[in-house]
Design a protein around this motif. Structure first.
Motif, PDB file in Angstrom:
ATOM      1  N   ASN A   1       0.831  -1.202   0.000  1.00  0.00           N
ATOM      2  CA  ASN A   1       0.000   0.000   0.000  1.00  0.00           C
ATOM      3  C   ASN A   1       0.868   1.256   0.000  1.00  0.00           C
ATOM      4  N   THR A   2       0.517   2.199  -0.856  1.00  0.00           N
ATOM      5  CA  THR A   2       1.211   3.481  -0.924  1.00  0.00           C
ATOM      6  C   THR A   2       0.207   4.603  -0.720  1.00  0.00           C
ATOM      7  N   LEU A   3       0.443   5.435   0.297  1.00  0.00           N
ATOM      8  CA  LEU A   3      -0.381   6.619   0.516  1.00  0.00           C
ATOM      9  C   LEU A   3       0.268   7.806  -0.169  1.00  0.00           C
ATOM     10  N   TYR A   4      -0.546   8.627  -0.820  1.00  0.00           N
ATOM     11  CA  TYR A   4      -0.072   9.836  -1.488  1.00  0.00           C
ATOM     12  C   TYR A   4      -0.587  11.063  -0.750  1.00  0.00           C
ATOM     13  N   ASP A   5       0.243  12.104  -0.712  1.00  0.00           N
ATOM     14  CA  ASP A   5      -0.148  13.343  -0.049  1.00  0.00           C
ATOM     15  C   ASP A   5       0.682  14.479  -0.623  1.00  0.00           C
ATOM     16  N   THR A   6       0.335  15.699  -0.260  1.00  0.00           N
ATOM     17  CA  THR A   6       1.134  16.855  -0.648  1.00  0.00           C
ATOM     18  C   THR A   6       2.358  16.933   0.262  1.00  0.00           C
ATOM     19  N   PRO A   7       3.383  17.697  -0.120  1.00  0.00           N
ATOM     20  CA  PRO A   7       4.546  17.852   0.755  1.00  0.00           C
ATOM     21  C   PRO A   7       4.187  18.366   2.147  1.00  0.00           C
ATOM     22  N   GLY A   8       3.112  19.133   2.245  1.00  0.00           N
ATOM     23  CA  GLY A   8       2.670  19.662   3.541  1.00  0.00           C
ATOM     24  C   GLY A   8       1.687  18.781   4.273  1.00  0.00           C
ATOM     25  N   GLN A   9       1.471  17.545   3.777  1.00  0.00           N
ATOM     26  CA  GLN A   9       0.540  16.597   4.394  1.00  0.00           C
ATOM     27  C   GLN A   9      -0.880  17.182   4.514  1.00  0.00           C
ATOM     28  N   ASP A  10      -1.323  17.866   3.455  1.00  0.00           N
ATOM     29  CA  ASP A  10      -2.642  18.494   3.487  1.00  0.00           C
ATOM     30  C   ASP A  10      -3.774  17.477   3.591  1.00  0.00           C
ATOM     31  N   LEU A  11      -3.650  16.335   2.909  1.00  0.00           N
ATOM     32  CA  LEU A  11      -4.716  15.334   2.981  1.00  0.00           C
ATOM     33  C   LEU A  11      -4.834  14.776   4.391  1.00  0.00           C
ATOM     34  N   ARG A  12      -3.693  14.417   4.984  1.00  0.00           N
ATOM     35  CA  ARG A  12      -3.726  13.867   6.341  1.00  0.00           C
ATOM     36  C   ARG A  12      -4.316  14.877   7.314  1.00  0.00           C
ATOM     37  N   GLY A  13      -3.983  16.159   7.123  1.00  0.00           N
ATOM     38  CA  GLY A  13      -4.511  17.198   8.000  1.00  0.00           C
ATOM     39  C   GLY A  13      -6.016  17.339   7.913  1.00  0.00           C
ATOM     40  N   LYS A  14      -6.587  16.969   6.761  1.00  0.00           N
ATOM     41  CA  LYS A  14      -8.042  17.037   6.578  1.00  0.00           C
ATOM     42  C   LYS A  14      -8.712  15.687   6.795  1.00  0.00           C
ATOM     43  N   ASP A  15      -7.957  14.697   7.286  1.00  0.00           N
ATOM     44  CA  ASP A  15      -8.464  13.352   7.530  1.00  0.00           C
ATOM     45  C   ASP A  15      -8.942  12.701   6.231  1.00  0.00           C
ATOM     46  N   LEU A  16      -8.216  12.966   5.134  1.00  0.00           N
ATOM     47  CA  LEU A  16      -8.484  12.352   3.844  1.00  0.00           C
ATOM     48  C   LEU A  16      -7.392  11.334   3.538  1.00  0.00           C
TER      49      LEU A  16
ATOM     50  N   LYS B   1       2.161   2.850 -12.448  1.00  0.00           N
ATOM     51  CA  LYS B   1       3.293   3.736 -12.726  1.00  0.00           C
ATOM     52  C   LYS B   1       2.799   5.030 -13.356  1.00  0.00           C
ATOM     53  N   ALA B   2       1.880   4.913 -14.308  1.00  0.00           N
ATOM     54  CA  ALA B   2       1.316   6.109 -14.939  1.00  0.00           C
ATOM     55  C   ALA B   2       0.547   6.935 -13.910  1.00  0.00           C
ATOM     56  N   LEU B   3      -0.152   6.251 -13.011  1.00  0.00           N
ATOM     57  CA  LEU B   3      -0.905   6.939 -11.967  1.00  0.00           C
ATOM     58  C   LEU B   3       0.043   7.727 -11.067  1.00  0.00           C
ATOM     59  N   GLY B   4       1.194   7.130 -10.723  1.00  0.00           N
ATOM     60  CA  GLY B   4       2.176   7.828  -9.912  1.00  0.00           C
ATOM     61  C   GLY B   4       2.704   9.077 -10.596  1.00  0.00           C
ATOM     62  N   VAL B   5       2.903   9.002 -11.902  1.00  0.00           N
ATOM     63  CA  VAL B   5       3.368  10.162 -12.666  1.00  0.00           C
ATOM     64  C   VAL B   5       2.315  11.266 -12.645  1.00  0.00           C
ATOM     65  N   ILE B   6       1.048  10.873 -12.779  1.00  0.00           N
ATOM     66  CA  ILE B   6      -0.053  11.858 -12.729  1.00  0.00           C
ATOM     67  C   ILE B   6      -0.091  12.535 -11.372  1.00  0.00           C
ATOM     68  N   PHE B   7       0.005  11.759 -10.297  1.00  0.00           N
ATOM     69  CA  PHE B   7      -0.013  12.337  -8.956  1.00  0.00           C
ATOM     70  C   PHE B   7       1.153  13.305  -8.755  1.00  0.00           C
ATOM     71  N   ALA B   8       2.336  12.912  -9.251  1.00  0.00           N
ATOM     72  CA  ALA B   8       3.511  13.777  -9.125  1.00  0.00           C
ATOM     73  C   ALA B   8       3.279  15.095  -9.863  1.00  0.00           C
ATOM     74  N   GLY B   9       2.633  15.011 -11.022  1.00  0.00           N
ATOM     75  CA  GLY B   9       2.328  16.214 -11.786  1.00  0.00           C
ATOM     76  C   GLY B   9       1.352  17.128 -11.078  1.00  0.00           C
ATOM     77  N   LEU B  10       0.560  16.557 -10.185  1.00  0.00           N
ATOM     78  CA  LEU B  10      -0.401  17.339  -9.405  1.00  0.00           C
ATOM     79  C   LEU B  10       0.189  17.801  -8.073  1.00  0.00           C
ATOM     80  N   GLY B  11       1.483  17.550  -7.884  1.00  0.00           N
ATOM     81  CA  GLY B  11       2.126  17.993  -6.654  1.00  0.00           C
ATOM     82  C   GLY B  11       2.033  17.018  -5.505  1.00  0.00           C
ATOM     83  N   MET B  12       1.670  15.775  -5.805  1.00  0.00           N
ATOM     84  CA  MET B  12       1.558  14.758  -4.766  1.00  0.00           C
ATOM     85  C   MET B  12       2.845  13.933  -4.710  1.00  0.00           C
ATOM     86  N   ARG B  13       3.075  13.310  -3.563  1.00  0.00           N
ATOM     87  CA  ARG B  13       4.234  12.430  -3.416  1.00  0.00           C
ATOM     88  C   ARG B  13       3.856  11.223  -2.571  1.00  0.00           C
ATOM     89  N   GLU B  14       4.684  10.197  -2.616  1.00  0.00           N
ATOM     90  CA  GLU B  14       4.464   9.024  -1.776  1.00  0.00           C
ATOM     91  C   GLU B  14       4.800   9.399  -0.338  1.00  0.00           C
TER      92      GLU B  14
END
Length: 220
Positions: free
Chosen positions: A40-55, A119-132
């Motif tokens: 399992n890989t969780l994706y979030d912004t560098p500032g952990q915005d998703l985790r901060g919103k309980d997403l 892999k393509a999904l990871g590239v899309i997330f990276a393009g949206l500013g998300m990281r593992e």
């Protein structure tokens, strides 16, 4: 969005639990042992915005451990989960994280879909500013009760082997969860409503270890 209602239970003896599940009629949902390895890989912004919103935004890779059937193929699943519903003070026996949950069950909105190219999904997330942001692995065996057991219709029984111990997740209607837990010898006081990320962090704190990914040191 679909609504997910679930609990976890700590399992002291996995073999004994699986034996009890078979005795009450539960059977695996997949061919063979039904046991799969999950990465399992969780994706979030560098500032952990998703985790901060309980997403939660997760990509899961499922690999069956039983290769005897051609139907046992690797699957890739994308999941989004909304905030946990409800709030009330937690009991002393539960994690401090549980104070956010209503009633005795963890309830949140969930969307899941199978994808073909992670892999393509990871590239899309990276393009949206998300990281593992976090990785965790486990072995999961999924079971269901027979259709003739009407109170258990829609109930998922999932036995997880994780780096921090064994757990059983019950997902379905709240009444079915409670009945299944009672049938298997568990009480509501034993319900765990915390996610694996927080459980892992708590375990690392107890061991005075740095909190990293929740992975097996040696693959099974």
């Amino acid at each position: 969005m679909a609504r997910e209602t679930e609990i976890k239970l700590r399992v002291a003896d996995k073999a004994a639990l699986l034996k009890k599940l078979r005795l009450v009629g539960a059977r695996t949902v997949a061919a063979g042992s039904g046991r799969v390895h999950e990465w399992n890989t969780l994706y979030d912004t560098p500032g952990q915005d998703l985790r901060g919103k309980d997403l939660l935004l997760r990509v899961r890779v499922e690999t069956p451990t039983d290769h005897s059937s051609s139907r046992n193929k690797k699957r890739f699943i994308l999941t989004f989960k909304g905030p946990v519903k409800g709030a009330r003070p937690s009991s002393a026996k539960r994690s401090t994280d549980d104070r956010r949950y209503g009633g005795n069950h963890k309830v949140r909105e969930e969307i899941e879909t199978e994808v073909g190219d992670v892999k393509a999904l990871g590239v899309i997330f990276a393009g949206l500013g998300m990281r593992e942001s976090f990785h965790y692995e486990k072995y999961r065996t999924t079971l269901r009760m027979p259709e003739s057991v009407r109170w258990a219709n829609g109930l998922l029984i999932e036995v997880d082997e994780t780096p921090i111990g064994n757990f059983m997740e019950l997902e379905g209607r709240a009444a079915a969860i409670d009945q299944a837990a009672n049938l298997l010898g568990f009480s509501k006081d034993e319900y765990v409503l915390t996610n694996y990320l927080r459980l892992h962090a708590e375990e690392c704190t107890k061991r005075r270890e740095k909190v990293g990914d929740m992975v097996f040191r040696k693959r099974k």
